[in-house]
Design an enzyme around this catalytic site. Structure first.
Site, PDB file in Angstrom:
ATOM      1  CE1 TYR A  24      -3.021   3.152   1.074  1.00 23.41           C
ATOM      2  CE2 TYR A  24      -1.667   3.233   3.051  1.00 23.41           C
ATOM      3  CZ  TYR A  24      -2.607   3.807   2.225  1.00 23.41           C
ATOM      4  OH  TYR A  24      -3.128   5.041   2.528  1.00 23.41           O
ATOM      5  CE1 TYR A 129      -7.087  13.146  -1.039  1.00 22.35           C
ATOM      6  CE2 TYR A 129      -7.325  12.033   1.070  1.00 22.35           C
ATOM      7  CZ  TYR A 129      -6.631  12.231  -0.106  1.00 22.35           C
ATOM      8  OH  TYR A 129      -5.498  11.520  -0.350  1.00 22.35           O
ATOM      9  CE  LYS A 254      -0.005  16.156  -0.785  1.00 23.54           C
ATOM     10  NZ  LYS A 254      -0.618  14.989  -1.434  1.00 23.54           N
ATOM     11  CG  HIS A 278      -1.955  11.473  -4.447  1.00 25.23           C
ATOM     12  ND1 HIS A 278      -2.905  12.379  -4.045  1.00 25.23           N
ATOM     13  CD2 HIS A 278      -2.009  10.469  -3.543  1.00 25.23           C
ATOM     14  CE1 HIS A 278      -3.523  11.919  -2.963  1.00 25.23           C
ATOM     15  NE2 HIS A 278      -2.986  10.760  -2.627  1.00 25.23           N
ATOM     16  NE  ARG A 281      -0.536   6.345  -2.575  1.00 21.93           N
ATOM     17  CZ  ARG A 281      -0.286   5.146  -2.077  1.00 21.93           C
ATOM     18  NH1 ARG A 281       0.875   4.577  -2.317  1.00 21.93           N
ATOM     19  NH2 ARG A 281      -1.166   4.513  -1.329  1.00 21.93           N
TER      20      ARG A 281
HETATM   21  C1  FNR Z   1      -0.262   9.458   0.067  1.00 20.93           C
HETATM   22  N1  FNR Z   1      -0.564  10.768  -0.284  1.00 20.93           N
HETATM   23  C2  FNR Z   1      -1.648  11.391   0.284  1.00 20.93           C
HETATM   24  N2  FNR Z   1      -1.915  12.691   0.005  1.00 20.93           N
HETATM   25  C3  FNR Z   1      -2.939  13.338   0.589  1.00 20.93           C
HETATM   26  O1  FNR Z   1      -3.144  14.512   0.316  1.00 20.93           O
HETATM   27  N3  FNR Z   1      -3.735  12.670   1.491  1.00 20.93           N
HETATM   28  C4  FNR Z   1      -3.555  11.367   1.813  1.00 20.93           C
HETATM   29  O2  FNR Z   1      -4.272  10.799   2.629  1.00 20.93           O
HETATM   30  C5  FNR Z   1      -2.491  10.679   1.160  1.00 20.93           C
HETATM   31  N4  FNR Z   1      -2.282   9.349   1.392  1.00 20.93           N
HETATM   32  C6  FNR Z   1      -1.151   8.741   0.894  1.00 20.93           C
HETATM   33  C7  FNR Z   1      -0.878   7.418   1.248  1.00 20.93           C
HETATM   34  C8  FNR Z   1       0.320   6.844   0.835  1.00 20.93           C
HETATM   35  C9  FNR Z   1       0.635   5.434   1.258  1.00 20.93           C
HETATM   36  C10 FNR Z   1       1.227   7.571   0.049  1.00 20.93           C
HETATM   37  C11 FNR Z   1       2.556   6.971  -0.366  1.00 20.93           C
HETATM   38  C12 FNR Z   1       0.937   8.863  -0.331  1.00 20.93           C
HETATM   39  C13 FNR Z   1       0.358  11.517  -1.150  1.00 20.93           C
HETATM   40  C14 FNR Z   1       1.437  12.197  -0.318  1.00 20.93           C
HETATM   41  O3  FNR Z   1       0.914  13.265   0.425  1.00 20.93           O
HETATM   42  C15 FNR Z   1       2.534  12.780  -1.216  1.00 20.93           C
HETATM   43  O4  FNR Z   1       1.961  13.584  -2.212  1.00 20.93           O
HETATM   44  C16 FNR Z   1       3.386  11.685  -1.868  1.00 20.93           C
HETATM   45  O5  FNR Z   1       3.613  10.621  -0.972  1.00 20.93           O
HETATM   46  C17 FNR Z   1       4.708  12.268  -2.306  1.00 20.93           C
HETATM   47  O6  FNR Z   1       5.470  11.336  -2.987  1.00 20.93           O
HETATM   48  P1  FNR Z   1       6.632  10.450  -2.309  1.00 20.93           P
HETATM   49  O7  FNR Z   1       7.444  11.365  -1.428  1.00 20.93           O
HETATM   50  O8  FNR Z   1       5.935   9.380  -1.547  1.00 20.93           O
HETATM   51  O9  FNR Z   1       7.366   9.952  -3.499  1.00 20.93           O
END
Ligand code: FNR
Length: 382
Positions: A24, A129, A254, A278, A281
């Site tokens: 995950y 969100y 964001k 993100h 993702r």
């Molecule tokens: C996220 N990200 C994310 N962003 C957000 O605004 N709310 C959230 O709940 C989540 N949840 C989330 C879960 C997981 C497992 C990951 C890996 C990422 C995105 C996060 O804030 C961010 O944008 C990215 O993780 C940045 O990329 P790197 O540093 O993981 O490569």
């Protein structure tokens, strides 16, 4: 195991976590092209090596939204990150505070904003969100405000959740088999803290900010099902504009990757933008964040404060992002791997590691302070 850099923390996290939880965190959308290009494109950026400038004193200190930071790094919001260590978001927020950088709590955290706030001396940032139930959304905003939060991140790149094959394969898709998988993993690992933390033992407070709408006896399955139903795909700029006018603190959008969207964010009066996909993702096949960053910097100039995330894996990457126009970066997976590997100590260590790497990268490119970092330092970006 020797933990020299972020790859080592990732490996230790992989060994420690239940398989579905590591997948995950680690995974991205569809074929993970964007996930890979986030990190790969950063590595392609060449910096000019500059010599014979006194670099005996290098400072990473900076100011962001009126807040003094030890370095231009923040802990990005990560949903259910709290599962990676007991009361994990509290531990990570404490590590961030000790390192002098901001921690941002996700809407869908395992610990609530009140619990995290109680564990630190200063307010944390909060991410929101667009939730279908606007009444509940406003309730969450009020709770964040009451917890002293003055920096709100509004995430706009997830009107619908993307398909993540790894989560399907591991059993962790929205609303499916979560509890069964979790229970099985726990039996294998004999690590009861996960059961305790995610509510298998019937602890509704473990379901974080959304516990109030889930009811007394909800467990993780209800949590996951609620998520699937409550992201709001109807969200438009008009909704964001309304929230912005209701929020009297710093308002950061964001998940911007396109210069036209960045201009619109500036037009509605956002104080900041996070250039982000993100962490690879959401839209697989979208540009890496680092490629989008200079175009967005050119489009909005100094109208808004630019932050960037997705793919930052070292202090050297932080310097690259700053050189291309970011005032600061956020890191997602790095702090979560570190938390999973060594709890709060790991999160502290990773921040220390990034600070050291930043100082070395700055010194070897002839910079002694953050304001020295600019596009002139870039040799090439391909
Ligand atoms: C996220 N990200 C994310 N962003 C957000 O605004 N709310 C959230 O709940 C989540 N949840 C989330 C879960 C997981 C497992 C990951 C890996 C990422 C995105 C996060 O804030 C961010 O944008 C990215 O993780 C940045 O990329 P790197 O540093 O993981 O490569």
């Amino acid at each position: 195991m020797i933990l020299a850099n972020i790859d080592d923390y990732r490996e230790l996290a992989r060994r420690r976590l239940p398989h579905f939880l590591f997948e995950y965190i680690d995974g991205g959308a569809f074929s993970e092209t964007t996930l890979r290009s986030n990190a790969n494109d950063l590595q392609k950026i060449l910096l000019r090596q500059r010599v014979l400038r006194d670099v005996s004193e290098v400072s990473t200190a900076t100011t962001l939204f009126g807040q003094k930071l030890a370095m231009p790094i923040g802990l990005a919001p990560v949903g259910i990150a709290g599962l990676n260590a007991r009361r994990g978001e509290v531990q990570a927020a404490q590590a961030a505070e000790a390192a002098g950088v901001p921690f941002c709590l996700s809407t869908v955290s395992a610990c609530s904003i009140d619990e995290v706030r109680a564990g630190v001396n200063n307010p944390v940032w909060f991410q929101l969100y667009m939730i279908r139930d606007r009444g509940f959304l406003r309730e969450m905003l009020a709770r964040a405000k009451a917890a002293g939060t003055n920096t709100l991140l509004f995430t706009v790149d997830m009107p619908v959740p993307a398909t993540r094959y790894r989560d399907m394969r591991s059993g962790l898709s929205y609303g499916t088999m979560f509890q069964r998988k979790l229970t099985r993993s726990l039996q294998v690992l004999r690590r009861p803290q996960w059961a305790w933390d995610v509510g298998i033992c019937g602890r509704p407070h473990s379901l974080g900010n959304i516990a109030p709408v889930l009811g007394e006896n909800a467990g993780i399955d209800e949590f996951w099902a609620w998520l699937g139903k409550n992201f709001d795909p109807t969200v438009t700029w008009a909704d964001i504009d309304r929230i912005r006018t209701e929020w009297d603190g710093h308002f950061i959008i964001k998940g911007i990757l396109d210069p036209d969207d960045a201009k619109q964010a500036a037009n509605i009066g956002a104080n900041g933008i996070i250039v982000s996909n993100h962490g690879g993702r959401q839209l697989d096949g979208a540009s890496s964040s680092i490629r989008a960053l200079p175009k967005i910097a050119d489009a909005v100039g100094d109208d808004v404060t630019l932050l960037m995330d997705s793919g930052i894996r070292s202090g050297l990457d932080v310097v690259r992002a700053l050189a291309l126009g970011a005032k600061a970066v956020m890191i997602g997976r790095p702090w979560v791997y570190a938390l999973a590997a060594r709890q709060k100590t790991g999160a502290s260590e990773i921040l220390q590691l990034f600070a050291n790497e930043m100082r070395v990268a700055m010194a070897l490119s002839g910079c002694t302070k953050i304001s020295d970092i600019n596009r002139d330092m870039i040799e090439s970006i391909d």
